[in-house]
Design a protein around this motif. Sequence first.
Motif, PDB file in Angstrom:
ATOM      1  N   THR A  46       0.834  -1.194   0.000  1.00  0.00           N
ATOM      2  CA  THR A  46       0.000   0.000   0.000  1.00  0.00           C
ATOM      3  C   THR A  46       0.873   1.250   0.000  1.00  0.00           C
ATOM      4  OG1 THR A  46      -0.148   0.140   2.424  1.00  0.00           O
ATOM      5  CG2 THR A  46      -1.768  -1.245   1.307  1.00  0.00           C
ATOM      6  N   TRP A  47       0.246   2.388  -0.267  1.00  0.00           N
ATOM      7  CA  TRP A  47       0.944   3.667  -0.199  1.00  0.00           C
ATOM      8  C   TRP A  47      -0.057   4.781   0.049  1.00  0.00           C
ATOM      9  CZ3 TRP A  47       0.139   0.836  -4.602  1.00  0.00           C
ATOM     10  CH2 TRP A  47      -0.586   1.437  -5.632  1.00  0.00           C
ATOM     11  N   ASP A  48       0.458   5.911   0.504  1.00  0.00           N
ATOM     12  CA  ASP A  48      -0.397   7.039   0.858  1.00  0.00           C
ATOM     13  C   ASP A  48      -0.767   7.846  -0.372  1.00  0.00           C
ATOM     14  OD1 ASP A  48      -0.201   6.412   3.572  1.00  0.00           O
ATOM     15  OD2 ASP A  48       1.635   7.599   3.806  1.00  0.00           O
ATOM     16  N   ASP A  49      -1.925   8.528  -0.293  1.00  0.00           N
ATOM     17  CA  ASP A  49      -2.260   9.510  -1.316  1.00  0.00           C
ATOM     18  C   ASP A  49      -1.162  10.570  -1.353  1.00  0.00           C
ATOM     19  OD1 ASP A  49      -4.691   8.403  -2.107  1.00  0.00           O
ATOM     20  OD2 ASP A  49      -5.798   9.426  -0.531  1.00  0.00           O
ATOM     21  N   GLY A  50      -0.879  11.049  -2.528  1.00  0.00           N
ATOM     22  CA  GLY A  50       0.158  12.062  -2.668  1.00  0.00           C
ATOM     23  C   GLY A  50       1.532  11.502  -2.946  1.00  0.00           C
ATOM     24  N   THR A  51       1.667  10.164  -2.910  1.00  0.00           N
ATOM     25  CA  THR A  51       2.945   9.542  -3.252  1.00  0.00           C
ATOM     26  C   THR A  51       3.258   9.827  -4.722  1.00  0.00           C
ATOM     27  OG1 THR A  51       2.596   7.784  -1.642  1.00  0.00           O
ATOM     28  CG2 THR A  51       4.199   7.354  -3.374  1.00  0.00           C
ATOM     29  N   THR A  52       4.475  10.258  -4.999  1.00  0.00           N
ATOM     30  CA  THR A  52       4.839  10.638  -6.362  1.00  0.00           C
ATOM     31  C   THR A  52       4.817   9.422  -7.287  1.00  0.00           C
ATOM     32  OG1 THR A  52       7.205  10.284  -6.043  1.00  0.00           O
ATOM     33  CG2 THR A  52       6.325  12.466  -5.453  1.00  0.00           C
ATOM     34  N   VAL A  53       4.727   9.693  -8.571  1.00  0.00           N
ATOM     35  CA  VAL A  53       4.738   8.623  -9.562  1.00  0.00           C
ATOM     36  C   VAL A  53       6.043   7.850  -9.494  1.00  0.00           C
ATOM     37  CG1 VAL A  53       4.704   8.108 -12.034  1.00  0.00           C
ATOM     38  CG2 VAL A  53       3.122   9.808 -11.091  1.00  0.00           C
ATOM     39  N   ASN A  54       7.155   8.552  -9.312  1.00  0.00           N
ATOM     40  CA  ASN A  54       8.447   7.867  -9.201  1.00  0.00           C
ATOM     41  C   ASN A  54       8.468   6.927  -8.007  1.00  0.00           C
ATOM     42  OD1 ASN A  54       9.557   9.002 -11.478  1.00  0.00           O
ATOM     43  ND2 ASN A  54      10.558  10.682 -10.381  1.00  0.00           N
ATOM     44  N   ASP A  55       7.938   7.393  -6.883  1.00  0.00           N
ATOM     45  CA  ASP A  55       7.907   6.535  -5.696  1.00  0.00           C
ATOM     46  C   ASP A  55       6.952   5.363  -5.890  1.00  0.00           C
ATOM     47  OD1 ASP A  55       9.795   8.009  -4.378  1.00  0.00           O
ATOM     48  OD2 ASP A  55       8.371   9.157  -3.162  1.00  0.00           O
ATOM     49  N   GLN A  56       5.850   5.579  -6.582  1.00  0.00           N
ATOM     50  CA  GLN A  56       4.939   4.473  -6.868  1.00  0.00           C
ATOM     51  C   GLN A  56       5.617   3.430  -7.759  1.00  0.00           C
ATOM     52  OE1 GLN A  56       0.851   5.450  -8.004  1.00  0.00           O
ATOM     53  NE2 GLN A  56       1.073   7.462  -7.047  1.00  0.00           N
ATOM     54  N   ASN A  57       6.428   3.880  -8.697  1.00  0.00           N
ATOM     55  CA  ASN A  57       7.172   2.936  -9.541  1.00  0.00           C
ATOM     56  C   ASN A  57       8.173   2.142  -8.716  1.00  0.00           C
ATOM     57  OD1 ASN A  57       5.816   3.728 -11.864  1.00  0.00           O
ATOM     58  ND2 ASN A  57       7.331   5.288 -12.393  1.00  0.00           N
ATOM     59  N   MET A  58       8.788   2.805  -7.735  1.00  0.00           N
ATOM     60  CA  MET A  58       9.717   2.101  -6.853  1.00  0.00           C
ATOM     61  C   MET A  58       8.970   1.059  -6.014  1.00  0.00           C
ATOM     62  SD  MET A  58      12.192   5.212  -5.569  1.00  0.00           S
ATOM     63  CE  MET A  58      13.013   4.128  -4.398  1.00  0.00           C
ATOM     64  N   ILE A  59       7.771   1.401  -5.564  1.00  0.00           N
ATOM     65  CA  ILE A  59       6.948   0.470  -4.796  1.00  0.00           C
ATOM     66  C   ILE A  59       6.600  -0.752  -5.649  1.00  0.00           C
ATOM     67  CG2 ILE A  59       4.627   0.185  -3.837  1.00  0.00           C
ATOM     68  CD1 ILE A  59       4.890   3.124  -2.825  1.00  0.00           C
ATOM     69  N   ALA A  60       6.230  -0.510  -6.911  1.00  0.00           N
ATOM     70  CA  ALA A  60       5.904  -1.614  -7.811  1.00  0.00           C
ATOM     71  C   ALA A  60       7.119  -2.509  -8.035  1.00  0.00           C
ATOM     72  CB  ALA A  60       5.394  -1.069  -9.138  1.00  0.00           C
ATOM     73  N   SER A  61       8.299  -1.907  -8.130  1.00  0.00           N
ATOM     74  CA  SER A  61       9.527  -2.699  -8.306  1.00  0.00           C
ATOM     75  C   SER A  61       9.832  -3.516  -7.055  1.00  0.00           C
ATOM     76  CB  SER A  61      10.705  -1.770  -8.629  1.00  0.00           C
ATOM     77  OG  SER A  61      10.499  -1.095  -9.853  1.00  0.00           O
ATOM     78  N   ARG A  62       9.596  -2.933  -5.893  1.00  0.00           N
ATOM     79  CA  ARG A  62       9.830  -3.655  -4.645  1.00  0.00           C
ATOM     80  C   ARG A  62       8.881  -4.849  -4.526  1.00  0.00           C
ATOM     81  NH1 ARG A  62       9.878   0.471  -1.050  1.00  0.00           N
ATOM     82  NH2 ARG A  62       7.680   0.320  -0.506  1.00  0.00           N
ATOM     83  N   LEU A  63       7.665  -4.661  -4.980  1.00  0.00           N
ATOM     84  CA  LEU A  63       6.710  -5.769  -4.962  1.00  0.00           C
ATOM     85  C   LEU A  63       7.202  -6.918  -5.835  1.00  0.00           C
ATOM     86  CD1 LEU A  63       3.867  -6.830  -4.139  1.00  0.00           C
ATOM     87  CD2 LEU A  63       3.009  -5.782  -6.243  1.00  0.00           C
ATOM     88  N   ARG A  64       7.769  -6.600  -6.998  1.00  0.00           N
ATOM     89  CA  ARG A  64       8.293  -7.653  -7.873  1.00  0.00           C
ATOM     90  C   ARG A  64       9.388  -8.449  -7.171  1.00  0.00           C
ATOM     91  NH1 ARG A  64       5.156  -9.638 -10.335  1.00  0.00           N
ATOM     92  NH2 ARG A  64       6.849 -10.925 -11.097  1.00  0.00           N
ATOM     93  N   VAL A  65      10.233  -7.780  -6.380  1.00  0.00           N
ATOM     94  CA  VAL A  65      11.297  -8.469  -5.631  1.00  0.00           C
ATOM     95  C   VAL A  65      10.677  -9.446  -4.634  1.00  0.00           C
ATOM     96  CG1 VAL A  65      13.185  -8.167  -3.980  1.00  0.00           C
ATOM     97  CG2 VAL A  65      12.976  -6.621  -5.939  1.00  0.00           C
ATOM     98  N   GLN A  66       9.620  -9.013  -3.955  1.00  0.00           N
ATOM     99  CA  GLN A  66       8.956  -9.880  -2.984  1.00  0.00           C
ATOM    100  C   GLN A  66       8.346 -11.112  -3.661  1.00  0.00           C
ATOM    101  OE1 GLN A  66      10.564  -8.309  -0.610  1.00  0.00           O
ATOM    102  NE2 GLN A  66       8.860  -8.668   0.795  1.00  0.00           N
ATOM    103  N   VAL A  67       7.747 -10.905  -4.834  1.00  0.00           N
ATOM    104  CA  VAL A  67       7.170 -12.035  -5.565  1.00  0.00           C
ATOM    105  C   VAL A  67       8.265 -12.995  -6.020  1.00  0.00           C
ATOM    106  CG1 VAL A  67       5.874 -12.696  -7.627  1.00  0.00           C
ATOM    107  CG2 VAL A  67       5.119 -10.749  -6.261  1.00  0.00           C
ATOM    108  N   GLU A  68       9.408 -12.462  -6.402  1.00  0.00           N
ATOM    109  CA  GLU A  68      10.525 -13.322  -6.815  1.00  0.00           C
ATOM    110  C   GLU A  68      10.997 -14.207  -5.663  1.00  0.00           C
ATOM    111  OE1 GLU A  68      13.351 -10.604  -8.385  1.00  0.00           O
ATOM    112  OE2 GLU A  68      12.190 -10.243 -10.236  1.00  0.00           O
ATOM    113  N   ILE A  69      10.892 -13.704  -4.434  1.00  0.00           N
ATOM    114  CA  ILE A  69      11.226 -14.543  -3.276  1.00  0.00           C
ATOM    115  C   ILE A  69      10.238 -15.705  -3.183  1.00  0.00           C
ATOM    116  CG2 ILE A  69      11.392 -14.611  -0.756  1.00  0.00           C
ATOM    117  CD1 ILE A  69      12.264 -11.661  -0.867  1.00  0.00           C
TER     118      ILE A  69
END
Length: 560
Positions: free
Chosen positions: A444-467
């Motif tokens: 999850t993430w807060d409203d107002g999170t920048t697009v760049n930070d949302q992309n970083m969150i999506a990338s972090r999720l991919r790392v978790q799925v790879e585990i």
Amino acid sequence: MSDANCWPSLSVWQNFNESVHGRLIPVQPSVAFCSGNPPNDDLCNNALTEWTNSKWRSDQVGSMQNHNWENTSCSDHLGNVTCTQGSVPRLAVNATTVEHVQATVRFSSAENLRLVIKTTGHDYLGRSTAPDSLLLWLHYMKSMTLIEQYISCTGENVANAIRLGAGVQWGEVYAWLSTYNLIAIGGASITVGAIGGFLQGGGHGPLTRWKGMAADQVLEFDVVTADGQRRTVNACENKDLFWALRGGGGGSFAVVLSAVLRTFPSPSIVSALYTVSALNEDRYARFIHDFIRFIPILADVGYAGYFYMTDTSISIALFVPNGNFTVATAIIDKLIKNNTDLQFSTNSTHLFPSFYDYFALIMASSNLAGGNVLLGSRLIPEEIVRDQPDRVAEALFQARGLSKTQSILIGHLVAGGEIAKISINNSVNPAWRSSLLHMINAQTWDDGTTVNDQNMIASRLRVQVEILDTVAGGAQSSCYLNEADPNEPNWKQKFFGTLANYNRLASIKKELDPNGLFICRNCVGSDDWSTDLNCPKRSSANRVDVTMFLVFLMKCFYTF
């Protein structure tokens, strides 16, 4: 623009609106109530109060359960109520009859419009919304009928089958069936649509280990196909479509008006609830190893349930349909007695006389919505859980949620059991038949999170799925298509189990919907379209922007 110049387009919409009995309505995002000039304070305050209420959201034509799929500037937290339309459709048909659905399908096809289908907005891939589209809203098609003796087309006599309309939600079904002491195999959330994307994507829930997937219970569909024709779909008529609709994903093959499902006498429920915390990561890791080693033992006596892992805490909600209370609680007590040094903020066992009694008290309240969330998931094979529990435990420990990153790892003990035993020829991802756990990493993430930070969150999720992939089969791993990462690589294989499964679905779709009227993100056939799903790759003909028609209507002072 003169009336004469805009009149042809206006007349088309007027005629269409008449054909659906005046049920064409404008659509706004969730907090557009607050963006008027001046705003309607009562409606605005109500929207902000109900922001996380899943039922309220399902009742709003322009609202998704998770706000990120509306993708607008509106926010309940930032005080920014200058709303853009975002991904929310411009116009909707509030369909309540078969004729409304048929007229909408035929109109969308004739005018080359982007059509999306929605009942409740419970969609973690954003498939029931799209910018500048026409929305077919089925939420108020609420019929529920008990058929005491249903004779299938193959001659099977089924006691107490039910026919559910397109807009019925599982909380409504469970409450209604409880008056007959019956249960259907449905979802864990009260506001999930019963026969929409949930059912058509396979459908897991609290009772699926007991009786099989929700899609395994379907006896018949009543549908409207892309040509606007109403069709009966079962094991005798439209057999390929029957196979596809039971697992191939919602919004892809037809508009389902209703479905006939099996029911069962309601079981009693033995419930076990625990919330466990450790003082440090090493001790927490040891408990997770104990817990995963114990899961096959719990499964063998009929337990199902859920667990939630964050930091050094785990919340566990387990239950046994028709279980022996003494036997069931004695088994789980062994796990607890081996870990008495841990902190237990919840430690309770209880016997409920019916599933609905259990569901209403324990599960129905866990129904928050309104936040921003991405999911990534994997199905964990039963063989790996049984033979390599320490590997599984280590992967779950590494992939667990963290408060600092606003994430949580959710375990679903909803596979195995009857799911593995049932030999029904449908399109449910075959990985369900050999799995025991369905694991979701929710970010999850807060409203107002920048697009760049949302992309970083999506990338972090991919790392978790790879585990999770390390214990889910690696390159051959699968996931549940309704609770998957919208950015999933190789989604055809991951969502549908095998490319052969996907290719058969694609062949059925091409025959039934050659022009791609029913298209959604990472759905069967979507690979034939551009990323925004407005342009077929093999043609220069684009979808017509509904916004253009809306402008015509506004300029001509036409309101619905």
